[in-house]
Design a protein around this motif. Structure first.
Motif, mmCIF file in Angstrom:
data_model
loop_
_atom_site.group_PDB
_atom_site.id
_atom_site.type_symbol
_atom_site.label_atom_id
_atom_site.label_comp_id
_atom_site.label_asym_id
_atom_site.label_seq_id
_atom_site.Cartn_x
_atom_site.Cartn_y
_atom_site.Cartn_z
ATOM 1 N N PRO B 307 0.701 -1.278 0.081
ATOM 2 C CA PRO B 307 0.042 0.071 0.076
ATOM 3 C C PRO B 307 0.713 1.417 -0.024
ATOM 4 O O PRO B 307 1.953 1.361 0.456
ATOM 5 C CB PRO B 307 -0.765 -0.092 1.263
ATOM 6 N N LYS B 308 0.236 2.274 -0.741
ATOM 7 C CA LYS B 308 1.148 3.640 -0.823
ATOM 8 C C LYS B 308 0.268 4.604 0.483
ATOM 9 O O LYS B 308 -0.824 4.228 0.766
ATOM 10 C CB LYS B 308 0.860 4.216 -2.048
ATOM 11 N N LEU B 309 1.157 5.324 0.834
ATOM 12 C CA LEU B 309 0.622 6.597 1.534
ATOM 13 C C LEU B 309 -0.600 7.188 0.956
ATOM 14 O O LEU B 309 -0.564 7.744 -0.090
ATOM 15 C CB LEU B 309 1.434 7.315 2.313
ATOM 16 N N ARG B 310 -1.759 7.547 1.722
ATOM 17 C CA ARG B 310 -2.929 8.092 1.000
ATOM 18 C C ARG B 310 -3.412 9.019 2.003
ATOM 19 O O ARG B 310 -3.446 8.767 3.281
ATOM 20 C CB ARG B 310 -3.971 7.107 0.403
ATOM 21 N N GLU B 311 -3.966 10.049 1.546
ATOM 22 C CA GLU B 311 -4.458 11.056 2.653
ATOM 23 C C GLU B 311 -5.801 10.597 2.665
ATOM 24 O O GLU B 311 -6.577 10.504 2.346
ATOM 25 C CB GLU B 311 -4.384 12.431 2.043
ATOM 26 N N THR B 312 -6.142 10.361 4.211
ATOM 27 C CA THR B 312 -7.510 10.246 4.608
ATOM 28 C C THR B 312 -8.193 11.723 5.008
ATOM 29 O O THR B 312 -9.202 11.903 5.040
ATOM 30 C CB THR B 312 -7.220 9.366 5.913
ATOM 31 N N SER B 313 -7.557 12.211 5.796
ATOM 32 C CA SER B 313 -8.015 13.841 6.266
ATOM 33 C C SER B 313 -6.816 14.614 6.088
ATOM 34 O O SER B 313 -5.688 14.253 5.697
ATOM 35 C CB SER B 313 -8.636 13.717 7.489
ATOM 36 N N ARG B 314 -7.194 15.920 6.096
ATOM 37 C CA ARG B 314 -5.896 16.979 6.167
ATOM 38 C C ARG B 314 -4.778 16.479 6.865
ATOM 39 O O ARG B 314 -4.782 16.834 8.084
ATOM 40 C CB ARG B 314 -6.345 18.376 6.248
ATOM 41 N N GLY B 315 -3.611 16.285 5.980
ATOM 42 C CA GLY B 315 -2.223 16.076 6.856
ATOM 43 C C GLY B 315 -2.203 14.669 7.581
ATOM 44 O O GLY B 315 -1.356 14.522 8.320
ATOM 45 N N HIS B 316 -3.100 14.118 7.143
ATOM 46 C CA HIS B 316 -3.136 12.500 7.927
ATOM 47 C C HIS B 316 -2.965 11.604 6.778
ATOM 48 O O HIS B 316 -4.013 11.479 5.872
ATOM 49 C CB HIS B 316 -4.440 12.090 8.701
ATOM 50 N N HIS B 317 -2.009 10.956 6.695
ATOM 51 C CA HIS B 317 -1.766 10.029 5.741
ATOM 52 C C HIS B 317 -1.383 8.354 6.238
ATOM 53 O O HIS B 317 -1.012 8.247 7.259
ATOM 54 C CB HIS B 317 -0.337 10.146 4.929
ATOM 55 N N VAL B 318 -2.084 7.306 5.372
ATOM 56 C CA VAL B 318 -1.845 6.171 6.032
ATOM 57 C C VAL B 318 -1.508 5.145 4.929
ATOM 58 O O VAL B 318 -1.990 5.521 3.705
ATOM 59 C CB VAL B 318 -3.130 5.667 6.677
ATOM 60 N N ALA B 319 -0.657 4.288 5.078
ATOM 61 C CA ALA B 319 -0.480 3.224 4.142
ATOM 62 C C ALA B 319 -1.303 1.807 4.476
ATOM 63 O O ALA B 319 -0.710 0.978 4.908
ATOM 64 C CB ALA B 319 0.940 3.129 4.008
ATOM 65 N N CYS B 320 -2.346 2.052 3.734
ATOM 66 C CA CYS B 320 -3.185 0.400 4.295
ATOM 67 C C CYS B 320 -4.337 0.506 3.054
ATOM 68 O O CYS B 320 -4.737 1.409 2.777
ATOM 69 C CB CYS B 320 -3.803 0.577 5.671
ATOM 70 N N TRP B 321 -4.554 -0.781 2.719
ATOM 71 C CA TRP B 321 -5.544 -0.938 1.918
ATOM 72 C C TRP B 321 -7.038 -0.819 2.435
ATOM 73 O O TRP B 321 -8.165 -0.968 1.756
ATOM 74 C CB TRP B 321 -5.379 -2.387 1.079
ATOM 75 N N ILE B 322 -6.889 -1.091 3.632
ATOM 76 C CA ILE B 322 -8.548 -1.128 4.323
ATOM 77 C C ILE B 322 -8.728 0.094 5.294
ATOM 78 O O ILE B 322 -7.912 0.736 5.655
ATOM 79 C CB ILE B 322 -8.234 -2.165 5.434
ATOM 80 N N ASP B 323 -9.922 0.496 5.131
ATOM 81 C CA ASP B 323 -10.402 1.575 5.778
ATOM 82 C C ASP B 323 -10.888 0.828 7.165
ATOM 83 O O ASP B 323 -11.965 0.159 7.139
ATOM 84 C CB ASP B 323 -11.618 2.365 5.399
ATOM 85 N N ILE B 324 -10.112 0.848 8.297
ATOM 86 C CA ILE B 324 -10.400 0.145 9.355
ATOM 87 C C ILE B 324 -11.562 0.365 10.243
ATOM 88 O O ILE B 324 -12.065 -0.292 11.087
ATOM 89 C CB ILE B 324 -9.024 0.077 10.217
ATOM 90 N N GLN B 325 -12.143 1.647 9.969
ATOM 91 C CA GLN B 325 -13.587 1.938 10.501
ATOM 92 C C GLN B 325 -14.760 0.997 10.131
ATOM 93 O O GLN B 325 -15.518 0.623 10.824
ATOM 94 C CB GLN B 325 -13.779 3.600 10.295
#
Lengths: 319, 333
Positions: B307-325
Motif C-alpha cells: 500500500p502507498k500512503l494516501r491522505e485520509t484527512s488533511r495532513g493525515h496519511h496512512v499506508a493501508c488498503w483497508i479503511d479500518i473503521q
C-alpha cells in the motif's frame, strides 16, 4: 538504609540525585595513586632514575677523553681503587666506559623507539581506521616484514649501511656515524608488532558510540584518529614503547657484540661486550659490569611499563 | 503547504549488504520537517528509525550499508550528493544529533570541556578561551550545576542523566537548525527521562529549532510532538498530526501500538493487548503489505500489493488498503 536515604534527601533538597556521588578524582591523581601501589614498578622507576643519573650525571666527573684513553701497559687490570671496574683489553677504564656507553645505549633505545612508535602508529592507525584495501595492503606489508627474521635484517642492514655515514659532532662531542645507522635500522625493523596492536585497538575503538557521536558533530577523520581514538589506545602503545626501549637496547647490544654495531672508540654497553667473550673466566669484570647494567636497565623498564599499563588505563576506575 | 520544509527526504532506500544477504532496512520513505517543528518517529526496534536518520546524516557505515536511492534536500542541497568535507560542515553545525546511550556516547579519555569545544572550534573561527566560555554557558543552560568547575571533568565523573545533558550541550553547541534525538531517554530511568524531555522542549522553544525525536515511547510522543511518523519494517505506515493520531489512528499497526499502552484514565478491567507475531525479517524483501501477517483486517490485496500512503484527512496519511473503521477495502485503487 531507608532512614539514611530519607535524611540525605531531606538535607539536600535542591540537588539532583547525580550530585550525591563522591567527589571525583582527577585522572592524573588517580594514575599516580595506582602506580604507587605497584611496588615493582616503583622499584623499576627508582632504578631507572639511578641508571640515568649514573650515565648522564657520571659524565660530570669523568671526561669522555678519559673513557676513550688507551693505556696498553695497564691492560686487563683487576678492579682496584684507581679503576673500580677494572680495565679492558687496551687499558681503558671500564667504569668510565660504562658511563659513556650507557648514554649511547639509552639514546639509541629512546630514539629507535620514537621511530618505531611513529611508524607503528601511522601504519596501524591508517589500516585500522580506514580498513578495506588500505588495511589489506598495509597489513600484508607488515606481515612480509615480520617474515624476515629481525636479527638477520639487523645484521644485513648494519653491514650494508655501516661505515657509510661519517662521524657526527653534536654538542661538542663526536659520535660514530654508526650510532645513527643503528638507531634507524632498529626503528625500521621493530615497528610491526606495534602496528598490529594499534590496528587492533583502532578496529575495536572506532566501533564505539562516541566515535559516531564525534562524527555527528562534524569532526573530521584526522581529528577523530588523533583526538578520539589514539588517546583511547595510548595504554598499550605506552607499554609497547617502554618495552621497545628495552628491546632496542638489547638489539643494539646484539649487533654491537657481533662487531657490526656502534664502532669503537664510541662506547656502548653492547660493544663493550664485544671481545669480552674471550675473557669470560680470566677477566670477568669485562662482561659483568656492562652486562649487569643492561640487565638492570631492561628489567627496570619492563617493570615500569607494567606499572604504567595498570596506572594509565582510562577505562579503569579502580583506585 | 507553502512554507519550504527545513529537511525534505524523498524516497530514501537504505540497504545493508551482509554475508547472509541484503538487509532491507529502509524501503523508500519520504518525510519532511518544517522549521521549528517537532516530528516524532515511532516504531518498534529494528524498524529503520535510526538507520533512516543516520542515512540523512551520512553516518551509515559503508560498507556494508548503502543508500540505494532517494534524496535529502536541506536548504538547496541534496545531502546524499555532498562530498565528505561539505557534509562535515553540515553535521553538528546545521544538523546535530543526540544518541541513545549517554554512557557510551562520550569519549572516556577527553574532558567534557574538550568534547564540547571541539564542535565549536571545528565549525567556527573561535579562540580556545571563547569556546570555553561558550561551553560553560551551554552546560549552565542544560542544567549542570557549577558548570565552570565541571568543565575539566571526565565523563566517568558524571552520572547517566548528567551525561545526557552534556550530550545535549554538545549537540546544541553550534545552534543547529535541526536536532535529531535518537531515543535520548531510552537508557535513562523515568525521573531523569522526564527532566531530559522537559529540557529539550524548553531549549527547542528558546532556540526555535526543529526536532526529530526518535522513540518507541508513545507516551513521550503525545507530550512533545507536533507530527508523528509511524514506521514499520522500513516503511512509514502512518503520518499524522499528533492529536489526529491519538484520536483517530488509521493504520492497524498504530491501533495495535496504542492498544498496548497502559492508560491511567481506564479501569484495570481491560488487559493490555499485544500485537500478535513479531516484525518480519528484513532480509526478505516484503511482497505486499509488510504488516499483513500480523494484521487482523488483512484482505487478499494485502498479499500482493504494497500500500502507498494516501491522505485520509488533511495532513493525515496512512499506508493501508483497508479503511479500518468500516473494515472494507478502500475503493478506487
Amino acid at each position: 538504609m531507608g532512614i539514611l536515604n530519607i535524611m540525605i534527601a531531606e538535607s539536600t533538597p535542591n540537588l539532583f540525585v547525580d550530585d550525591l556521588e563522591t567527589p571525583p578524582l582527577p585522572l592524573t591523581t588517580l594514575a599516580w595513586k595506582r602506580f604507587k601501589r605497584h611496588r615493582m614498578a616503583m622499584l623499576g622507576g627508582v632504578f631507572l632514575i639511578l641508571l640515568v643519573l649514573y650515565s648522564f650525571g657520571g659524565s660530570l666527573f669523568v671526561e669522555e677523553k678519559y673513557a676513550n684513553f688507551t693505556n696498553p701497559p695497564i691492560r686487563l687490570n683487576t678492579p682496584s681503587w684507581q679503576h673500580p671496574f677494572g680495565t679492558d683489553t687496551v687499558g681503558r677504564d671500564v667504569l668510565a666506559r660504562t658511563i659513556y656507553g650507557g648514554q649511547i645505549s639509552m639514546i639509541i633505545g629512546i630514539l629507535a623507539v620514537i621511530i618505531e612508535t611513529s611508524l607503528g602508529i601511522l601504519i596501524g592507525a591508517l589500516a585500522g581506521y580506514y580498513g578495506g584495501t588500505i588495511d589489506s595492503l598495509l597489513m600484508r606489508f607488515t606481515e612480509a616484514m615480520l617474515n624476515i627474521p629481525e636479527i638477520f635484517l639487523l645484521i644485513v642492514m648494519a653491514k650494508f649501511f655501516g661505515n657509510k655515514i661519517p662521524n657526527l659532532t653534536l654538542l661538542g662531542r663526536t659520535f660514530s656515524g654508526s650510532v645513527v645507522v643503528i638507531i634507524v635500522i632498529i626503528g625500521l625493523t621493530s615497528w610491526m608488532y606495534l602496528a598490529r596492536i594499534v590496528r587492533a585497538e583502532f578496529l575495536s575503538i572506532k566501533e564505539n558510540d562516541f566515535i559516531l557521536a564525534a562524527k555527528a558533530t562534524g569532526t573530521s577523520n584526522t581529528e577523530i584518529i588523533i583526538r578520539h581514538i589514539l588517546p583511547n589506545s595510548i595504554a598499550p602503545i605506552i607499554v609497547s614503547a617502554t618495552l621497545g626501549i628495552a628491546n632496542a637496547i638489547l638489539s643494539e647490544a646484539y649487533i654491537s657484540f657481533l662487531g657490526l654495531g656502534v664502532q669503537p672508540p664510541t662506547a656502548t654497553w653492547g660493544n663493550m661486550l664485544d671481545g669480552a667473550n674471550n675473557y669470560i673466566e680470566s677477566a670477568p669484570w669485562l662482561w659483568f659490569f656492562p652486562g649487569l647494567l643492561i640487565l638492570l636497565t631492561v628489567l627496570s623498564i619492563n617493570f615500569l611499563g607494567d606499572g604504567l599499563r595498570d596506572a594509565i588505563d582510562p577505562h579503569s576506575r579502580a583506585i | 503547504m507553502t512554507k519550504q520544509p527545513l529537511l525534505d527526504v524523498k524516497n530514501l532506500v537504505t540497504e545493508f549488504i551482509i554475508p547472509e544477504g541484503i538487509v532491507y532496512a529502509v524501503n523508500g520513505i519520504s518525510f519532511n520537517v518544517n522549521p521549528g517543528e517537532t516530528l516524532a518517529v515511532v516504531g518498534e526496534s529494528g524498524c529503520g528509525k535510526s538507520v533512516s536518520m543516520l542515512s540523512v546524516m551520512g553516518l551509515i557505515p559503508t560498507p556494508p550499508g548503502i543508500i540505494v536511492d532517494g534524496e535529502a534536500i536541506y536548504g538547496n542541497k541534496n545531502l546524499f550528493k555532498l562530498a565528505e568535507e561539505e557534509m562535515e560542515q553540515i553535521r553538528g553545525k546545521e544538523i546535530a544529533m543526540v544518541f541513545q546511550d549517554p554512557m557510551t556516547s562520550l569519549n572516556p579519555v577527553l574532558t567534557i570541556g574538550k568534547q564540547i569545544t571541539e564542535a565549536l572550534i571545528c565549525h567556527f573561527d573561535i579562540t580556545k578561551n571563547d569556546a570555553r566560555d561558550r561551553a560553560i554557558s551551554l552546560l549552565d543552560m542544560v542544567g549542570i550545576p557549577e558548570a565552570r568547575n565541571r568543565l575539566d571533568d571526565y565523563p566517568h565523573q558524571f552520572s547517566g542523566g548528567m551525561r545526557q545533558r552534556v550530550m545535549i550541550a554538545m549537540a546544541l553547541a553550534c545552534d543547529p537548525h535541526l536536532l535529531i534525538a535518537d531515543e535520548p531517554t531510552t537508557a535513562l530511568d523515568v525521573t531523569i527521562q522526564a527532566q531530559i524531555v522537559e529540557l529539550v522542549l524548553q531549549l527547542k522553544r528558546q532556540k526555535d529549532m526543529a526536532v526529530i525525536w526518535i522513540t518507541h515511547d508513545l507516551g513521550v510522543v503525545a507530550g512533545i510532538a507536533d507530527r508523528v511518523n509511524v514506521m514499520y519494517a522500513g516503511y512509514i505506515v502512518e503520518e499524522a498530526l499528533v492529536d489526529d493520531l491519538y484520536e483517530d489512528p488509521r493504520h492497524p499497526y498504530t491501533c495495535g501500538l496504542l492498544g498496548s499502552l497502559p492508560r491511567v484514565d481506564h479501569r484495570r478491567e481491560r488487559k493490555l493487548c499485544s500485537i500478535p507475531g513479531s516484525p518480519p525479517s528484513l532480509l526478505v524483501k516484503p511482497v505486499g503489505c509488510p504488516f499483513r501477517p500480523r494484521c487482523q483486517y488483512s484482505k487478499e490485496i494485502c498479499q500482493f500489493e504494497t500500500p502507498k500512503l494516501r491522505e485520509t484527512s488533511r495532513g493525515h496519511h496512512v499506508a493501508c488498503w483497508i479503511d479500518i473503521q468500516s473494515g472494507e477495502q478502500i475503493s478506487g485503487s
